[in-house]
Every structure is written in C-alpha cells, then in structure tokens.
Motif scaffolding. Structure first.
Motif, PDB file in Angstrom:
ATOM      1  N   CYS A   1       4.624   5.827  -5.058  1.00 32.85           N
ATOM      2  CA  CYS A   1       4.738   5.886  -6.519  1.00 32.85           C
ATOM      3  C   CYS A   1       3.806   6.965  -7.069  1.00 32.85           C
ATOM      4  CB  CYS A   1       4.396   4.535  -7.138  1.00 32.85           C
ATOM      5  SG  CYS A   1       5.643   3.294  -6.803  1.00 32.85           S
ATOM      6  N   LEU A   2       2.578   6.991  -6.576  1.00 34.43           N
ATOM      7  CA  LEU A   2       1.595   7.986  -7.030  1.00 34.43           C
ATOM      8  C   LEU A   2       2.073   9.406  -6.709  1.00 34.43           C
ATOM      9  CD1 LEU A   2      -1.107   7.129  -8.298  1.00 34.43           C
ATOM     10  CD2 LEU A   2      -2.216   7.730  -6.150  1.00 34.43           C
TER      11      LEU A   2
ATOM     12  N   PHE B   1       0.836  -1.204   0.000  1.00 35.62           N
ATOM     13  CA  PHE B   1       0.000   0.000   0.000  1.00 35.62           C
ATOM     14  C   PHE B   1       0.876   1.262   0.000  1.00 35.62           C
ATOM     15  CE2 PHE B   1      -2.097   3.344   2.506  1.00 35.62           C
ATOM     16  CZ  PHE B   1      -3.211   3.576   1.725  1.00 35.62           C
ATOM     17  N   TYR B   2       1.865   1.310   0.894  1.00 33.20           N
ATOM     18  CA  TYR B   2       2.702   2.517   0.985  1.00 33.20           C
ATOM     19  C   TYR B   2       3.605   2.677  -0.240  1.00 33.20           C
ATOM     20  CZ  TYR B   2       0.957   3.286   5.648  1.00 33.20           C
ATOM     21  OH  TYR B   2       0.127   3.531   6.702  1.00 33.20           O
TER      22      TYR B   2
ATOM     23  N   GLU C   1      10.698   4.397 -12.787  1.00 30.95           N
ATOM     24  CA  GLU C   1      10.777   3.564 -11.573  1.00 30.95           C
ATOM     25  C   GLU C   1       9.406   3.502 -10.877  1.00 30.95           C
ATOM     26  OE1 GLU C   1      13.894   4.756  -8.713  1.00 30.95           O
ATOM     27  OE2 GLU C   1      12.477   4.186  -7.153  1.00 30.95           O
ATOM     28  N   SER C   2       8.773   4.688 -10.738  1.00 31.00           N
ATOM     29  CA  SER C   2       7.489   4.752 -10.023  1.00 31.00           C
ATOM     30  C   SER C   2       6.391   4.020 -10.779  1.00 31.00           C
ATOM     31  CB  SER C   2       7.059   6.202  -9.824  1.00 31.00           C
ATOM     32  OG  SER C   2       8.065   6.902  -9.172  1.00 31.00           O
ATOM     33  N   THR C   3       6.366   4.177 -12.113  1.00 36.32           N
ATOM     34  CA  THR C   3       5.328   3.509 -12.913  1.00 36.32           C
ATOM     35  C   THR C   3       5.470   1.993 -12.794  1.00 36.32           C
ATOM     36  OG1 THR C   3       5.631   5.327 -14.448  1.00 36.32           O
ATOM     37  CG2 THR C   3       4.189   3.564 -15.165  1.00 36.32           C
ATOM     38  N   LEU C   4       6.731   1.535 -12.930  1.00 36.01           N
ATOM     39  CA  LEU C   4       7.001   0.094 -12.899  1.00 36.01           C
ATOM     40  C   LEU C   4       6.629  -0.510 -11.538  1.00 36.01           C
ATOM     41  CD1 LEU C   4       8.480  -1.251 -15.364  1.00 36.01           C
ATOM     42  CD2 LEU C   4      10.394  -1.593 -13.805  1.00 36.01           C
ATOM     43  N   PHE C   5       7.167   0.074 -10.466  1.00 40.99           N
ATOM     44  CA  PHE C   5       6.894  -0.424  -9.114  1.00 40.99           C
ATOM     45  C   PHE C   5       5.405  -0.275  -8.777  1.00 40.99           C
ATOM     46  CE2 PHE C   5      11.425  -0.417  -8.511  1.00 40.99           C
ATOM     47  CZ  PHE C   5      11.666  -1.325  -7.502  1.00 40.99           C
TER      48      PHE C   5
END
Ligand SMILES: [Zn+2]
Ligand SMILES: [Zn+2]
Length: 265
Positions: free
Chosen positions: A149-150, A143-144, A185-189
């Motif tokens: 990422c968002l 969740f975190y 990185e954020s999109t992938l994770f």
C-alpha cells in the motif's frame, strides 16, 4: 491442506486477490511506462512484484495451512471422569462439540467446526482461523499488504508529480482515473492492516506480559522478554528471518501434549 467452505470467506479471498491483481495492473500498465525511464521502470516492476510474491506466499500459507487444530481422538473418549483431563494439563477444558480435551487458550470456532490452539479469531480475509500455527503467516501477510500500500501510494504520487509529457489527453484521463482508484484502495487497505497488525502485536506483547510481569517483578517490557513473546509466534531465530513465509520447526512439534492426552485418556 485446509479449505473452509464458508461463502463469506471465499468471497473475501476473491476480493483480496482481485484487489492485488488490479493494483499490479495499474502499476505495470498505467503508471510505470508513462512516468519512468526503462531501467528505473524495470527495477520498480521487479521490486513491486517481489513484494506481491512474498504477500502471496504468506497469504497462501495463512489461508490453507492448519491454524493449529486440536488433534481429534482416534477413538471416542470416556468423559465420565472429567477431572482426568484437568489433572494432566492445568486448565485444560472439554469441548463437547469436538468431544476432546483442549489446552488453555484453545477455543472452538463455529465456522471451522474445530477447536484451535491459541485461537485469535476467524478471519474472512484468509478464510481460516488465526491460531498458534498460522499467526506468523497472518502477521507477515498484514506486513506485506502494508508495504505494498505504501509503495502504491508513492508510485501514484510520483505519476502525478511527473506527468507523461508526450501522452494524449484521453490517455492522461484514463491514467488519472486508475491512479485515483489505486490511491483509495491502498489508503483503505493500508489503514485497515495497520490497525489489525497493531491489535495483533498488542495481544501478543501485552496480554502475556501482564502474566509475565507478576513472575518477573514488573520487568516485563525488557527487550529480551519482548523477543521471547514474539519468538513464540514467529519461531526462534533472527527477527529479520521472521519476515520470510517459511515453515518453522515449531509446526512439526506442535500440540504434542494435546495429541497425547486425547489419545491416551
Ligand atoms: Zn471444539
Ligand atoms: Zn475458524
């Protein structure tokens, strides 16, 4: 404290922490000072790092706490009468590797070399099994990561919409490079944790509701029933408290039955 000596898991741990530290570096050094006034920037640094703190806490607990190992017997068990275990607990099975009786839904993990209560899977991201006692922390971790990422994607977009007016060209180029890496990185994770989280929730809600539906004449999607199923993982209390990576009472009273059975047989 549990620490599984699995090279793949240890590399995954380093990659996870490295990715989080890099994201924090890009946000604090490249995005916020060039994009926002001091007060709004300070607020965002505090908020971003609060999410990282909660993420770190839940990850630490998921990675280094007992996932729900079936307690080992204090003395060697006599398996000459295999029915004695089954008689005491329904569908209890025998693990010949651990030499123990284990409750229904417990499985042996070859990486941890132990049997885990309500075993879900062995996750290299936390270098530990996901089981009865740490599934809550694992879901909190997912969740975190999703929230972080968002948040990161939003900050990257803000930095692109409001570029630094007084910055040099070379500085802007470096900022662009780091923000592109952070966005990828954020999109992938983000996509990865969303998929894993949906899968986990469907296992908790759907698998058990099929059984529950038979007992309750199909009323299995009631709000109350969903709360009960989730509370088995997160512990009783208000759902808002489920997001806090704190130890629950359940951890202290778990597998009482398994301990009793293996010590008494
Ligand atoms: Zn086993
Ligand atoms: Zn394992």
């Amino acid at each position: 404290m549990v620490f599984v000596r699995d090279p793949c898991g240890i590399i995954c741990l380093i990659v996870t922490y490295g990715a989080i530290i890099y994201a924090d570096y890009v946000v604090i050094y490249w995005i916020i000072p060039a994009t926002m006034p001091l007060s709004i920037g300070a607020f965002n640094v505090a908020l971003y790092n609060t999410v990282i703190f909660l993420l770190g806490m839940s990850h630490w607990r998921a990675a280094f706490s007992d996932p729900g190992f079936v307690p080992l017997p204090t003395k060697r068990l006599d398996f000459s009468d295999l029915h004695s275990g089954a008689d005491q607990g329904g569908e209890w099975t025998l693990c010949t590797l651990c030499e123990i009786y284990r409750p229904p839904r417990a499985h042996h993990c070859t990486t941890c070399q132990r049997c885990i209560c309500r075993a879900d899977h062995h996750c290299p991201c936390i270098n530990n099994c996901v089981g009865e006692c740490n599934q809550k922390y694992f879901l909190q971790f997912l969740f975190y990561v999703g929230i972080l990422c968002l948040y990161s994607v939003t900050l990257v977009l803000v930095s692109w919409i409001f570029p630094c007016a007084g910055c040099s060209k070379s500085l802007l180029e470096s900022q662009l490079m780091h923000t592109i890496v952070l966005l990828m990185e954020s999109t992938l994770f983000g996509l990865f944790v969303t998929l894993v989280m949906l899968d986990q929730l469907s296992v908790i809600l759907y698998d058990e509701t099929v059984l529950a539906a038979r007992e309750q004449n199909g009323a299995y999607w009631s709000k109350r029933r969903r709360y009960q199923l989730l509370a088995q993982v997160f512990g009783p209390g208000h759902p808002m408290l489920w997001l806090l990576p704190r130890a629950s009472l359940k951890d202290a009273t778990r597998y009482h039955d398994a301990a009793l059975l293996n010590h008494e047989v």
